[in-house]
Design a protein around this motif. Structure first.
Motif, PDB file in Angstrom:
ATOM      1  N   MET A  45      20.539  18.304  22.649  1.00 25.68           N
ATOM      2  CA  MET A  45      20.305  18.527  21.280  1.00 25.68           C
ATOM      3  C   MET A  45      19.829  19.994  21.082  1.00 25.68           C
ATOM      4  O   MET A  45      20.080  20.871  20.265  1.00 25.68           O
TER       5      MET A  45
ATOM      6  N   LEU B   6      22.557  12.322  21.759  1.00 22.11           N
ATOM      7  CA  LEU B   6      21.756  12.511  20.389  1.00 22.11           C
ATOM      8  C   LEU B   6      20.270  12.222  20.682  1.00 22.11           C
ATOM      9  O   LEU B   6      19.614  13.127  20.037  1.00 22.11           O
TER      10      LEU B   6
ATOM     11  N   LEU C 146      28.878  19.530  21.990  1.00 17.60           N
ATOM     12  CA  LEU C 146      27.611  19.865  21.439  1.00 17.60           C
ATOM     13  C   LEU C 146      27.610  21.152  21.459  1.00 17.60           C
ATOM     14  O   LEU C 146      27.041  21.531  20.231  1.00 17.60           O
TER      15      LEU C 146
ATOM     16  N   SER D   8      24.035  21.930  29.854  1.00 18.16           N
ATOM     17  CA  SER D   8      24.486  20.713  29.074  1.00 18.16           C
ATOM     18  C   SER D   8      25.031  19.790  30.002  1.00 18.16           C
ATOM     19  O   SER D   8      25.414  18.739  29.916  1.00 18.16           O
TER      20      SER D   8
END
Length: 475
Positions: free
Chosen positions: A262, A256, A389, A374
């Motif tokens: 993010m 996070l 995510l 990612s």
């Protein structure tokens, strides 16, 4: 090459980016084929009801543009609802060959709810249809993230971008084949029998899943790792195995704080808002404005998927060389231009074909690059978390069809051109927002552009914590 504590090690494979690597082994290709077919079935179950079947759904349930846009948006949100917890759940059960155990539970769930949707007596009302499809999306979204992660774990690190790109051609090419299947059902049985189309992927996915279950074994995965090392490549789970097979404590909290992890979900959401927007816009425009038959609409609505697969292979491979960030900028701009050109698609069928083929070269190419970014930015043992995510961020994509439905209604309804044109400007604007976000808030992870990269966030903040990574690489 040697084996220490059950882990393959070699001084030649500790780093990624070797100048010479051998050919890809047969196990990677077999896993690619099976996971490609599984994603293709998943995708058709998920997107038919928010794409090529929309005109038939509108006719049966007598819904307006706002409601059908809200439905498509809600389905997009639903596919991200459980993606993160289910991918974390999948990570904890094991990696590589062992990922199949919990993946099959998820596959069974989204297949079941597709089957129930295809049973006419159970979906006589729009509410019942909505509920079954929402449950399908909840599990199928997580299924896609795990399918992508599984491919990444069956291919050497040096070819991750290419592998994820090739695998994701199942979305556009699977959708194209699915569109032809829908057109065939409509021709043979009529558009009012649209539920029959949902039984096609349900029937096909069962034997494919069984073959994948039999293929994915510990012994075969160890042979795959040996073949990777022998070819001078990096085993994808080298760091994970050195760390005991699990992510270090606090991986979610650190994720996070990682801008790359993010921002990629935000970018995925913007891209999906446009992709689902196009999937909604095209069949409605062709059926109600251009006045094509429903069978023709089903076939012509998926033409952009033909080049979509080509774009995924190209851009995934390009990102391995020049970097994820410049590749994303190029593809986002490409889609913005292609979307604006769609306003000329109704003039002649030739224009419809050419514009869709141009647009398709980038529409699907965005996603494998985002998944690769990612994956690059995730800690060892937490790639599923990073990809989860990514899928969760795709909930943002729900704004696309919702806004488009509102714009079509405001522009005069299904038969008026104005609302369709406003929708194109809205989608192009989302792509430009994406470009600015990429440039300012992400950092490059691989490729030749890495040393020239600039952003408002630091490189150290965007890549895996070096202390955590060193722990995995230490004896």
């Amino acid at each position: 090459m040697s084996r220490k504590n059950g882990v393959l090690t070699s001084s030649a494979v500790i780093g990624v980016g070797l100048s010479k690597v051998g050919p890809i082994n047969k196990y990677s290709w077999i896993a690619m084929l099976l996971l490609w077919l599984l994603l293709a079935m998943n995708d058709n179950m998920r997107y038919w009801t928010t794409g090529v079947l929309q005109p038939s759904i509108i006719e049966e349930f007598k819904v307006g543009p706002e409601l059908i846009g809200l439905f498509a948006g809600a389905m997009t949100v639903a596919q991200g609802l459980l993606a993160l917890p289910l991918t974390i759940w999948s990570d904890r059960a094991g990696h590589g060959w062992a990922r199949k155990y919990r993946y099959m539970v998820i596959l069974a769930a989204y297949t079941l709810f597709t089957l129930l949707t295809g049973i006419s007596i159970l979906t006589t009302t729009f509410v019942a249809f909505f509920v079954f499809q929402a449950l399908n999306k909840v599990f199928s979204g997580a299924g896609e993230a795990i399918e992508v992660t599984a491919v990444a774990e069956w291919w050497p690190l040096e070819k991750r971008g290419f592998a994820v790109g090739l695998h994701h051609t199942a979305v556009p090419w699977g959708t194209f084949l699915g569109g032809l299947a829908v057109a065939g059902v409509f021709t043979l049985f009529g558009p009012d029998q649209w539920r029959l189309t949902l039984l096609i992927p349900v029937i096909l996915i069962v034997p494919i899943a069984l073959v994948f279950w039999k293929f994915s074994t510990r012994e075969r995965y160890e042979k795959f790792e040996q073949a990777v090392v022998s070819a001078g490549q990096t085993p994808p789970l080298l760091e994970v195995k050195k760390g005991g097979g699990k992510a270090a404590p606090g991986a979610f909290r650190r994720a996070l704080k990682n801008p790359n992890l993010m921002i990629t979900p935000v970018l995925a959401g913007l891209a999906l808002a446009v992709y689902t927007g196009i999937s909604l816009w095209l069949p409605l425009y062709l059926a109600f404005v251009a006045r094509y038959s429903l069978a023709e609409t089903a076939a012509y609505s998926v033409l952009f998927t033909l080049t979509g697969g080509i774009g995924q292979i190209i851009w995934g491979g390009v990102s391995d060389r020049i970097g994820r960030k410049p590749t994303l900028v190029i593809t986002f701009l490409w889609v913005a231009i292609g979307v604006l050109l769609l306003q000329f698609a109704g003039g002649h069928v030739l224009w419809l074909v050419v514009i869709q083929l141009f647009l398709g070269l980038a529409t699907n190419g965005i996603y494998p690059v985002l998944y690769a970014l990612s994956s690059d930015s995730s800690e060892p043992g937490a790639i599923g978390l990073g990809n989860g995510l990514n899928m969760t961020g795709q909930m943002i994509g729900g704004i696309g069809p919702i806004v488009i439905g509102i714009l079509i209604a405001a522009g005069g309804g299904f038969t008026a051109v104005a609302g369709f044109q406003w929708s194109l400007y809205f989608m192009a604007g989302l792509m430009l927002v994406g470009v600015a976000t990429i440039v300012l808030f992400t950092r490059e992870s691989v490729g030749s552009f890495k040393k020239h990269d600039w952003a408002l966030v630091s490189r150290d903040a965007c890549l895996p914590d070096p202390q955590i990574r060193n722990k995995y690489l230490s004896d």
